[in-house]
Design a protein around this motif. Structure first.
Motif, PDB file in Angstrom:
ATOM      1  N   ILE A 147      -7.606  -1.448  -1.771  1.00 21.47           N
ATOM      2  CA  ILE A 147      -8.380  -0.285  -2.238  1.00 21.47           C
ATOM      3  C   ILE A 147      -7.965   0.089  -3.663  1.00 21.47           C
ATOM      4  O   ILE A 147      -8.815   0.210  -4.562  1.00 21.47           O
ATOM      5  N   ILE A 148      -6.669   0.270  -3.880  1.00 19.99           N
ATOM      6  CA  ILE A 148      -6.172   0.664  -5.209  1.00 19.99           C
ATOM      7  C   ILE A 148      -6.476  -0.422  -6.235  1.00 19.99           C
ATOM      8  O   ILE A 148      -6.904  -0.134  -7.359  1.00 19.99           O
ATOM      9  N   ASN A 149      -6.300  -1.681  -5.847  1.00 18.90           N
ATOM     10  CA  ASN A 149      -6.588  -2.794  -6.743  1.00 18.90           C
ATOM     11  C   ASN A 149      -8.066  -2.810  -7.116  1.00 18.90           C
ATOM     12  O   ASN A 149      -8.416  -3.054  -8.274  1.00 18.90           O
ATOM     13  N   SER A 150      -8.941  -2.541  -6.157  1.00 20.63           N
ATOM     14  CA  SER A 150     -10.383  -2.518  -6.427  1.00 20.63           C
ATOM     15  C   SER A 150     -10.756  -1.412  -7.408  1.00 20.63           C
ATOM     16  O   SER A 150     -11.597  -1.610  -8.283  1.00 20.63           O
ATOM     17  N   ILE A 151     -10.123  -0.263  -7.270  1.00 26.54           N
ATOM     18  CA  ILE A 151     -10.390   0.843  -8.200  1.00 26.54           C
ATOM     19  C   ILE A 151      -9.944   0.449  -9.603  1.00 26.54           C
ATOM     20  O   ILE A 151     -10.665   0.668 -10.582  1.00 26.54           O
ATOM     21  N   GLY A 152      -8.759  -0.152  -9.702  1.00 26.34           N
ATOM     22  CA  GLY A 152      -8.283  -0.635 -11.000  1.00 26.34           C
ATOM     23  C   GLY A 152      -9.208  -1.691 -11.589  1.00 26.34           C
ATOM     24  O   GLY A 152      -9.510  -1.667 -12.786  1.00 26.34           O
TER      25      GLY A 152
ATOM     26  N   ASN B  72     -11.889  -9.257   1.788  1.00 24.79           N
ATOM     27  CA  ASN B  72     -10.625  -9.148   2.518  1.00 24.79           C
ATOM     28  C   ASN B  72     -10.489  -7.817   3.252  1.00 24.79           C
ATOM     29  O   ASN B  72      -9.898  -7.762   4.333  1.00 24.79           O
ATOM     30  N   LEU B  73     -11.035  -6.749   2.696  1.00 24.94           N
ATOM     31  CA  LEU B  73     -11.049  -5.470   3.411  1.00 24.94           C
ATOM     32  C   LEU B  73     -11.892  -5.576   4.675  1.00 24.94           C
ATOM     33  O   LEU B  73     -11.517  -5.056   5.733  1.00 24.94           O
ATOM     34  N   TYR B  74     -13.019  -6.253   4.576  1.00 18.22           N
ATOM     35  CA  TYR B  74     -13.887  -6.466   5.735  1.00 18.22           C
ATOM     36  C   TYR B  74     -13.127  -7.243   6.820  1.00 18.22           C
ATOM     37  O   TYR B  74     -13.172  -6.898   8.001  1.00 18.22           O
ATOM     38  N   LYS B  75     -12.406  -8.289   6.407  1.00 16.08           N
ATOM     39  CA  LYS B  75     -11.618  -9.075   7.354  1.00 16.08           C
ATOM     40  C   LYS B  75     -10.494  -8.240   7.966  1.00 16.08           C
ATOM     41  O   LYS B  75     -10.224  -8.351   9.169  1.00 16.08           O
TER      42      LYS B  75
END
Length: 78
Positions: free
Chosen positions: A32-37, A67-70
């Motif tokens: 999540i944090i990586n996606s925001i970045g 990967n979040l979905y998985k």
């Protein structure tokens, strides 16, 4: 002398979020944090004309979403 562009704050914030995400042990929070970045890097890259930066980070967002979905799927199987 020293010229500062407001979009640079987006780039710095994106860098900080990416570094913070890499210190996390919880894979869900990391993604999540990586996606925001990465999203902030896409915005930054498009604004400064750094299209390879924007493209690479857009692809990383897609990988993170997958990967979040998985991860969510494996949580429901428990």
């Amino acid at each position: 002398m020293f010229s500062f562009q407001p979009i640079e704050l987006v780039g710095y914030a994106a860098s900080i979020l990416i570094v913070i995400s890499l210190t996390m042990t919880d894979m869900y929070k990391l993604r999540i944090i990586n996606s925001i970045g990465c999203l902030m890097f896409v915005i930054y890259g498009l604004n400064v004309g750094a299209y390879p930066v924007a493209l690479a980070n857009a692809i990383i967002i897609i990988i993170n979403i997958y990967n979040l979905y998985k991860l969510r799927g494996s949580d429901n199987k428990s």
